[in-house]
Design a protein around this motif. Structure first.
Motif, PDB file in Angstrom:
ATOM      1  N   ILE A 169       8.075 -18.952 -24.658  1.00  0.00           N
ATOM      2  CA  ILE A 169       7.503 -20.732 -24.119  1.00  0.00           C
ATOM      3  C   ILE A 169       6.668 -21.233 -25.616  1.00  0.00           C
ATOM      4  O   ILE A 169       6.859 -22.617 -25.355  1.00  0.00           O
ATOM      5  CB  ILE A 169       5.925 -19.974 -23.305  1.00  0.00           C
ATOM      6  N   SER A 170       6.555 -19.765 -26.796  1.00  0.00           N
ATOM      7  CA  SER A 170       5.741 -20.704 -27.496  1.00  0.00           C
ATOM      8  C   SER A 170       7.002 -21.906 -28.213  1.00  0.00           C
ATOM      9  O   SER A 170       6.298 -23.160 -28.288  1.00  0.00           O
ATOM     10  CB  SER A 170       5.087 -20.138 -29.039  1.00  0.00           C
TER      11      SER A 170
ATOM     12  N   THR B  75       9.572 -23.573 -26.841  1.00  0.00           N
ATOM     13  CA  THR B  75       9.484 -24.451 -25.643  1.00  0.00           C
ATOM     14  C   THR B  75       8.634 -25.389 -26.260  1.00  0.00           C
ATOM     15  O   THR B  75       9.323 -26.559 -26.055  1.00  0.00           O
ATOM     16  CB  THR B  75       9.869 -23.856 -24.263  1.00  0.00           C
ATOM     17  N   SER B  76       7.314 -25.149 -26.184  1.00  0.00           N
ATOM     18  CA  SER B  76       6.265 -26.010 -26.431  1.00  0.00           C
ATOM     19  C   SER B  76       7.215 -26.803 -26.931  1.00  0.00           C
ATOM     20  O   SER B  76       6.454 -27.792 -27.657  1.00  0.00           O
ATOM     21  CB  SER B  76       5.062 -25.237 -25.953  1.00  0.00           C
ATOM     22  N   ASP B  77       7.478 -25.767 -28.143  1.00  0.00           N
ATOM     23  CA  ASP B  77       7.146 -26.044 -30.045  1.00  0.00           C
ATOM     24  C   ASP B  77       8.106 -27.890 -29.588  1.00  0.00           C
ATOM     25  O   ASP B  77       8.457 -28.662 -29.949  1.00  0.00           O
ATOM     26  CB  ASP B  77       7.618 -25.461 -31.094  1.00  0.00           C
TER      27      ASP B  77
ATOM     28  N   ILE C 231       9.442 -29.300 -27.204  1.00  0.00           N
ATOM     29  CA  ILE C 231       9.142 -30.569 -26.553  1.00  0.00           C
ATOM     30  C   ILE C 231       7.897 -31.340 -27.033  1.00  0.00           C
ATOM     31  O   ILE C 231       8.246 -32.459 -27.321  1.00  0.00           O
ATOM     32  CB  ILE C 231       8.297 -30.484 -25.121  1.00  0.00           C
ATOM     33  N   GLN C 232       7.118 -30.765 -28.174  1.00  0.00           N
ATOM     34  CA  GLN C 232       5.857 -31.566 -28.421  1.00  0.00           C
ATOM     35  C   GLN C 232       7.396 -32.231 -30.062  1.00  0.00           C
ATOM     36  O   GLN C 232       6.889 -33.605 -30.040  1.00  0.00           O
ATOM     37  CB  GLN C 232       5.373 -30.699 -29.439  1.00  0.00           C
TER      38      GLN C 232
ATOM     39  N   VAL D 274       5.613 -35.300 -23.945  1.00  0.00           N
ATOM     40  CA  VAL D 274       4.924 -33.688 -23.342  1.00  0.00           C
ATOM     41  C   VAL D 274       4.301 -33.549 -22.030  1.00  0.00           C
ATOM     42  O   VAL D 274       5.073 -32.831 -21.316  1.00  0.00           O
ATOM     43  CB  VAL D 274       4.040 -33.469 -24.194  1.00  0.00           C
TER      44      VAL D 274
ATOM     45  N   LYS E 115       6.882 -31.189 -19.410  1.00  0.00           N
ATOM     46  CA  LYS E 115       6.019 -29.742 -19.171  1.00  0.00           C
ATOM     47  C   LYS E 115       5.489 -29.537 -17.529  1.00  0.00           C
ATOM     48  O   LYS E 115       5.412 -28.319 -17.301  1.00  0.00           O
ATOM     49  CB  LYS E 115       4.335 -29.494 -19.716  1.00  0.00           C
TER      50      LYS E 115
ATOM     51  N   SER F 212      11.895 -27.791 -17.624  1.00  0.00           N
ATOM     52  CA  SER F 212      11.549 -27.177 -19.310  1.00  0.00           C
ATOM     53  C   SER F 212      11.821 -25.882 -19.898  1.00  0.00           C
ATOM     54  O   SER F 212      12.188 -26.309 -20.824  1.00  0.00           O
ATOM     55  CB  SER F 212      10.505 -27.882 -19.395  1.00  0.00           C
ATOM     56  N   SER F 213      11.000 -24.787 -19.799  1.00  0.00           N
ATOM     57  CA  SER F 213      10.587 -23.328 -20.395  1.00  0.00           C
ATOM     58  C   SER F 213      12.290 -23.570 -20.943  1.00  0.00           C
ATOM     59  O   SER F 213      12.176 -22.568 -22.126  1.00  0.00           O
ATOM     60  CB  SER F 213      10.380 -22.703 -18.984  1.00  0.00           C
TER      61      SER F 213
END
Length: 176
Positions: free
Chosen positions: A20-21, A23-25, A27-28, A41, A45, A50-51
């Motif tokens: 998750i981290s 993936t979030s990274d 995306i950012q 974003v 999200k 997207s994950s």
């Protein structure tokens, strides 16, 4: 036994949270290369797929956001034609614009095909075309003196152009 059990639980928790981290990274990091970071974003999200997506997958998600926007705008314009039954010029322009947004949807669809075979230049041109269809709609109003470009349509146009800009930014990341 209790401490090793705790370490195992901690390890499992770390492993389960790490994707998750990352993936979030991703995306950012991907959205930093676009003109509209927050919209990028938030859009990515909000899609559960997207994950598990890589950069190409994120591009596909944004293309699908563009497709949904183009379809919604085309439908909106078609519904507006019913309310302008006694204004032939406005009805004609609304029909033309609905067709332009339907063509934008098709251009996004072509982009999906090009993206799937990693033909990023063609995918880029397709998204540029999708964005340009909004200009064609706006210009259609200019051909008829006295017709005013409706504010709700201007907002939709701006939204689709922003989505296109985001997709193009992601494509730039893919191509580099």
């Amino acid at each position: 036994m209790g401490f090793s059990w705790f370490l195992m639980l901690l390890f499992i928790l770390f492993i389960s949270l790490n994707p998750i981290s990352s993936t979030s990274d991703l995306i950012q990091k991907t959205c930093k290369n676009t003109k509209y970071y927050d919209l990028c974003v938030n859009s990515l999200k909000s899609d559960s797929s997207s994950s598990k997506a890589d950069c190409k997958g994120l591009a596909l998600i944004m293309v699908k956001v563009g497709m949904a926007n183009a379809t919604a705008t085309s439908s909106y314009l078609s519904s507006q034609m019913l309310s302008v039954t006694n204004d032939a010029s406005m009805k004609k322009v609304m029909k033309e614009c609905a067709d332009k947004y339907a063509s934008a949807y098709d251009a996004f669809g072509n982009s999906v095909q090009d993206l799937s075979v990693e033909m990023y230049d063609y995918a880029y041109m397709d998204v540029m075309a999708a964005s340009d269809y909004t200009n064609a709609c706006h210009n259609a109003f200019k051909r008829y003196p006295g017709l005013i470009y409706p504010q709700p349509l201007a907002i939709r146009e701006d939204g689709l152009k922003r989505i296109c800009d985001i997709v193009l930014g992601i494509f730039d990341t893919l191509a580099s």
